[in-house]
Write a protein that holds these residues in place. Structure first.
Motif, mmCIF file in Angstrom:
data_model
loop_
_atom_site.group_PDB
_atom_site.id
_atom_site.type_symbol
_atom_site.label_atom_id
_atom_site.label_comp_id
_atom_site.label_asym_id
_atom_site.label_seq_id
_atom_site.Cartn_x
_atom_site.Cartn_y
_atom_site.Cartn_z
ATOM 1 N N ARG A 1 76.350 73.261 20.860
ATOM 2 C CA ARG A 1 76.702 74.179 21.953
ATOM 3 C C ARG A 1 77.719 73.577 22.922
ATOM 4 N NH1 ARG A 1 70.391 75.566 21.959
ATOM 5 N NH2 ARG A 1 70.426 77.368 20.564
ATOM 6 N N PRO A 2 77.586 72.296 23.311
ATOM 7 C CA PRO A 2 78.624 71.727 24.190
ATOM 8 C C PRO A 2 79.984 71.701 23.506
ATOM 9 C CG PRO A 2 76.639 70.379 24.217
ATOM 10 C CD PRO A 2 76.474 71.366 23.100
ATOM 11 N N LEU A 3 79.990 71.624 22.163
ATOM 12 C CA LEU A 3 81.254 71.649 21.443
ATOM 13 C C LEU A 3 81.882 73.042 21.547
ATOM 14 C CD1 LEU A 3 80.065 68.944 20.527
ATOM 15 C CD2 LEU A 3 80.813 69.454 18.207
ATOM 16 N N SER A 4 81.059 74.077 21.513
ATOM 17 C CA SER A 4 81.586 75.423 21.758
ATOM 18 C C SER A 4 82.137 75.511 23.175
ATOM 19 C CB SER A 4 80.481 76.481 21.563
ATOM 20 O OG SER A 4 80.162 76.640 20.194
ATOM 21 N N GLY A 5 81.391 74.937 24.132
ATOM 22 C CA GLY A 5 81.868 74.939 25.522
ATOM 23 C C GLY A 5 83.186 74.198 25.663
ATOM 24 N N ALA A 6 83.323 73.084 24.920
ATOM 25 C CA ALA A 6 84.565 72.314 24.953
ATOM 26 C C ALA A 6 85.699 73.121 24.326
ATOM 27 C CB ALA A 6 84.370 70.986 24.224
ATOM 28 N N ALA A 7 85.421 73.751 23.190
ATOM 29 C CA ALA A 7 86.443 74.560 22.515
ATOM 30 C C ALA A 7 86.898 75.703 23.412
ATOM 31 C CB ALA A 7 85.892 75.111 21.198
ATOM 32 N N GLU A 8 85.950 76.319 24.104
ATOM 33 C CA GLU A 8 86.283 77.487 24.930
ATOM 34 C C GLU A 8 86.985 77.112 26.230
ATOM 35 O OE1 GLU A 8 82.627 80.234 23.214
ATOM 36 O OE2 GLU A 8 82.399 79.136 25.091
ATOM 37 N N SER A 9 86.803 75.876 26.667
ATOM 38 C CA SER A 9 87.403 75.489 27.948
ATOM 39 C C SER A 9 88.597 74.560 27.777
ATOM 40 C CB SER A 9 86.354 74.801 28.816
ATOM 41 O OG SER A 9 85.923 73.595 28.200
ATOM 42 N N GLY A 10 88.819 74.078 26.542
ATOM 43 C CA GLY A 10 89.941 73.173 26.314
ATOM 44 C C GLY A 10 89.686 71.746 26.771
ATOM 45 N N LEU A 11 88.453 71.441 27.184
ATOM 46 C CA LEU A 11 88.132 70.081 27.625
ATOM 47 C C LEU A 11 87.557 69.275 26.468
ATOM 48 C CD1 LEU A 11 86.348 70.797 31.043
ATOM 49 C CD2 LEU A 11 88.749 70.211 30.622
ATOM 50 N N PRO A 12 87.687 67.938 26.519
ATOM 51 C CA PRO A 12 87.053 67.114 25.486
ATOM 52 C C PRO A 12 85.549 66.998 25.744
ATOM 53 C CG PRO A 12 88.107 65.713 27.102
ATOM 54 C CD PRO A 12 88.435 67.122 27.493
ATOM 55 N N VAL A 13 84.817 66.660 24.691
ATOM 56 C CA VAL A 13 83.389 66.428 24.836
ATOM 57 C C VAL A 13 83.163 64.922 24.680
ATOM 58 C CG1 VAL A 13 82.877 66.831 22.380
ATOM 59 C CG2 VAL A 13 81.095 67.199 24.083
ATOM 60 N N VAL A 14 82.226 64.394 25.466
ATOM 61 C CA VAL A 14 81.987 62.947 25.430
ATOM 62 C C VAL A 14 80.935 62.614 24.388
ATOM 63 C CG1 VAL A 14 81.237 60.935 26.726
ATOM 64 C CG2 VAL A 14 82.586 62.678 27.833
ATOM 65 N N ASP A 15 81.201 61.533 23.653
ATOM 66 C CA ASP A 15 80.338 61.096 22.552
ATOM 67 C C ASP A 15 79.154 60.282 23.105
ATOM 68 O OD1 ASP A 15 79.295 60.404 20.135
ATOM 69 O OD2 ASP A 15 80.959 59.121 19.510
ATOM 70 N N ALA A 16 78.193 60.990 23.702
ATOM 71 C CA ALA A 16 77.008 60.357 24.297
ATOM 72 C C ALA A 16 76.075 61.490 24.712
ATOM 73 C CB ALA A 16 77.391 59.548 25.532
ATOM 74 N N ASP A 17 74.813 61.166 24.927
ATOM 75 C CA ASP A 17 73.899 62.165 25.482
ATOM 76 C C ASP A 17 72.748 61.426 26.152
ATOM 77 O OD1 ASP A 17 72.189 61.548 23.128
ATOM 78 O OD2 ASP A 17 71.136 63.353 23.739
ATOM 79 N N PRO A 18 71.894 62.128 26.906
ATOM 80 C CA PRO A 18 70.835 61.440 27.638
ATOM 81 C C PRO A 18 69.488 61.476 26.933
ATOM 82 C CG PRO A 18 71.185 63.608 28.566
ATOM 83 C CD PRO A 18 72.081 63.504 27.366
ATOM 84 N N MET A 19 69.452 61.757 25.611
ATOM 85 C CA MET A 19 68.184 61.827 24.899
ATOM 86 C C MET A 19 68.219 61.079 23.565
ATOM 87 S SD MET A 19 66.894 65.751 25.588
ATOM 88 C CE MET A 19 66.806 66.406 27.269
ATOM 89 N N GLY A 20 69.344 61.185 22.875
ATOM 90 C CA GLY A 20 69.435 60.609 21.540
ATOM 91 C C GLY A 20 68.598 61.381 20.542
ATOM 92 N N ARG A 21 68.102 62.520 20.939
ATOM 93 C CA ARG A 21 67.207 63.345 20.135
ATOM 94 C C ARG A 21 67.065 64.661 20.907
ATOM 95 N NH1 ARG A 21 61.199 61.914 20.193
ATOM 96 N NH2 ARG A 21 61.210 64.168 20.454
ATOM 97 N N ALA A 22 66.023 65.438 20.632
ATOM 98 C CA ALA A 22 65.724 66.609 21.449
ATOM 99 C C ALA A 22 64.396 66.368 22.150
ATOM 100 C CB ALA A 22 65.667 67.867 20.595
ATOM 101 N N PHE A 23 64.267 66.900 23.362
ATOM 102 C CA PHE A 23 63.012 66.881 24.109
ATOM 103 C C PHE A 23 62.762 68.282 24.651
ATOM 104 C CE2 PHE A 23 63.520 62.162 25.003
ATOM 105 C CZ PHE A 23 62.342 61.786 24.372
ATOM 106 N N PRO A 24 61.512 68.633 24.878
ATOM 107 C CA PRO A 24 61.266 70.012 25.326
ATOM 108 C C PRO A 24 61.594 70.298 26.787
ATOM 109 C CG PRO A 24 59.175 68.850 24.997
ATOM 110 C CD PRO A 24 60.266 67.951 24.495
ATOM 111 N N GLU A 25 61.595 69.276 27.671
ATOM 112 C CA GLU A 25 61.741 69.591 29.090
ATOM 113 C C GLU A 25 62.925 68.874 29.732
ATOM 114 O OE1 GLU A 25 57.944 69.405 31.103
ATOM 115 O OE2 GLU A 25 56.910 70.282 29.393
ATOM 116 N N LEU A 26 63.475 69.507 30.773
ATOM 117 C CA LEU A 26 64.725 69.051 31.388
ATOM 118 C C LEU A 26 64.671 67.645 31.975
ATOM 119 C CD1 LEU A 26 66.142 72.082 33.427
ATOM 120 C CD2 LEU A 26 66.707 71.321 31.133
ATOM 121 N N GLN A 27 63.514 67.274 32.509
ATOM 122 C CA GLN A 27 63.451 65.964 33.180
ATOM 123 C C GLN A 27 63.445 64.814 32.184
ATOM 124 O OE1 GLN A 27 60.997 68.137 33.011
ATOM 125 N NE2 GLN A 27 59.102 67.144 32.419
#
Lengths: 375, 375
Positions: free
Chosen positions: A110-136
């Motif tokens: 999804r962030p790649l779609s956001g990057a494609a739609e806005s013309g901005l690059p996406v950064v190769d990193a994330d704050p989970m390294g996986r998926a988690f159910p909750e925002l915190q």
């Protein structure tokens, strides 16, 4: 800086399903949306945090909701690009990049779609390294990055902007309630990060890891080798935990999540044993059914690979009778510090289990000196 | 233009509790907040819509939530003034007045706090002439005024701004979910109205009516007369429906509302009969317990007056053993048009009851030619 094409999207989709550990949303539909954008001429550029100036900033983008709902609602074109623009309006300054909020499942795409739609690059990193159910459950939040602004998009023209949200738990509560009212599925921005914060608190290279896992799985499939071997080669600390047939699935979609458990009857080396996996969108704990003893628990990754397709299976797709392999992959170091374990460890999910994290690191990095040292 | 002091606040509080028909929030706490503002030197000016230029506009202010929660959370100083300022920021133009979203219960007083805090006058009109449980039950919304912007304030520093909300039903769904996550109680702005729209679609003079009812009740109390007689004098079309003792209360606070029923065992002229009143925050339908026949239903007003205190009783305060008088007051004409009845009539609440609205008008106005004519 590198550019991503349709093949890379397929690899990332397959690898992100592995890192999704059951959640993060179904990658098939999100991949379709991104491929459509690429065919229309949009470009997706990936940068490393090191390539960006310290104070460049970007919205932390992801989709929120229960994966059981995500497979029933098609992706909405333009939703993530709209969130990037809304971030600029909320802050009065334009972002320079898009940050990934969760590299597991559809949320890697999804962030790649956001990057494609806005013309901005996406950064190769994330704050989970996986998926988690909750925002915190996010290393940016754990490090104290504020969840401001908090933006939601319902995909039907409504944009919600919450100002002054004091902490990630409040962000989770408010965003979850609104997502649920929005039909169980929303695009969200949970704060912004600077490139310096991505470097300091993010887990580096996770988008590339998803791509690498997916590429290895495709190669294995072409060579008639099991894809699970490819996953274990791409993530050296991973182990085969179980193999068998699903004999029981309980799944309830309520209060913003898909919750339940899967029971697998052993085959091969595990004949005569049963494994029970509990999930809240993501697979959280694997237990021996016989005595309930926990074998693997969050933040380590539990991955269910379907025998027939060789693909990682989301918690919304598990069903009676499927033949599965269960892998366990070590969480990245960043999730195993005492501060992180308080937020993403078993007790944060209400589990009183005493199980040591798998040794090693999701990205194969050497252990940092700090892990396990400070309280 | 007139100015309101502490005595008027007491009258409005007492009269608004009558118009609250069980809901709209407890007036005691909201009255305290407003009296505090007046003692600090704030001024509350009331204008008629006719005194304002056509294109002057104001936010439609109210509190949202279940009254059972409202009595457990103290009013938050400054919340409604903050919403007036947020309206200005959202539209890029400053409002000229404050509009009342609901004249029943505490919601008659909260816009006065917003007016006191922002220095703007409040208009003597509202879109309900009473209290209703849901946002779309509003003559501005029924006339097509859009619920934009939709703003919420949690009273703890978070402001939510929803843009692009397409219709009042969506506004109700999103705002209700967020209010619930905010602890069951939020300040809200549901769109803005111009003075021309207040004149065309609002119910005029309802703040003055609340004040008039409250003043008549105070006078009756001073003269040792029943307050219910004063209410019936202030609203000529009203009738005494029942008198008795509460023998059964069922109340559940869930999904953003307090829902339930009250059963009253008859006394005096009603000895041997039982009345059952069903509520969703507000009292909605009064039925003969014996055969379930509906006697009075929304949009007409059901008012429970407690024998001992002579005060109107909210649905959060009804309890076993209380002696009550039940009054029924005719809804204003604006709520009895075919278009309005589709939104605020019994069927909108899921009731299949066939009961004619009470003749007459809450404000004692002559019947307009249009009522009952067009479909």
């Amino acid at each position: 800086m590198r550019e991503i094409g349709e093949r890379e999207v397929e690899w990332i989709a397959e690898g992100a399903a592995v890192l999704g550990t059951g959640g993060g949303g179904n990658t098939y539909l999100a991949g379709l949306d991104l491929r459509r954008l690429l065919r229309q001429g949009a470009r997706v550029r990936v940068v490393q945090a090191e390539e960006l100036p310290d104070d460049a900033f970007g919205p932390v983008l992801s989709g929120m909701g229960a994966p059981t709902v995500g497979i029933e609602r098609l992706p909405v074109a333009g939703r993530f690009g709209a969130l990037v623009r809304a971030t600029g309006r909320a802050l009065g300054r334009d972002p320079a990049f898009v940050a990934i909020g969760e590299v597991g499942g559809a949320n890697a795409l999804r962030p790649l779609s956001g990057a494609a739609e806005s013309g901005l690059p996406v950064v190769d990193a994330d704050p989970m390294g996986r998926a988690f159910p909750e925002l915190q459950m996010d290393t940016y939040m754990i490090a104290g990055v504020p969840p401001r602004p908090l933006l939601l998009n319902d995909g039907k023209g409504v944009e919600a902007r919450l100002e002054g949200v004091p902490d990630p738990w409040t962000a989770e509560r408010y965003a979850r309630a609104l997502t649920w009212a929005m039909g169980g599925n929303a695009g969200v921005v949970v704060g912004v990060v600077t490139a310096a914060q991505v470097r300091a608190y993010g887990i580096p290279g996770t988008l590339s890891l998803a791509q690498e896992i997916g590429r290895a799985m495709e190669r294995a499939r072409a060579g008639k080798r099991p894809t699970l071997d490819a996953v274990l080669e791409a993530v050296p600390g991973g182990v085969r935990l179980f193999e068998g047939k699903v004999v029981d699935v309980s799944r309830r979609t309520a209060a913003g999540f898909a919750r339940g458990h899967v029971v697998i009857d052993g085959l091969g080396a595990w004949r005569g044993e049963r494994l029970r996996i509990e999930f809240q969108n993501e697979y959280l704990v694997a237990r021996r059914e016989e005595d309930g003893a926990a074998l693997v628990a969050v933040p380590d990754l539990l991955v269910l690979i379907e025998e027939e397709s060789g693909r990682a299976l989301g918690s919304e797709m598990v069903r009676y009778g499927l033949r599965l392999h269960v892998l366990a992959l070590p969480a990245p170091w960043e999730l195993k510090t005492p501060a992180a374990l308080r937020v993403v460890g078993p007790s944060a999910f209400g589990y009183d289990v005493d199980v040591a994290p798998l040794p090693g690191d999701l990205l194969g990095r050497a252990a940092p000196a700090a892990v396990g040292a400070a309280g």
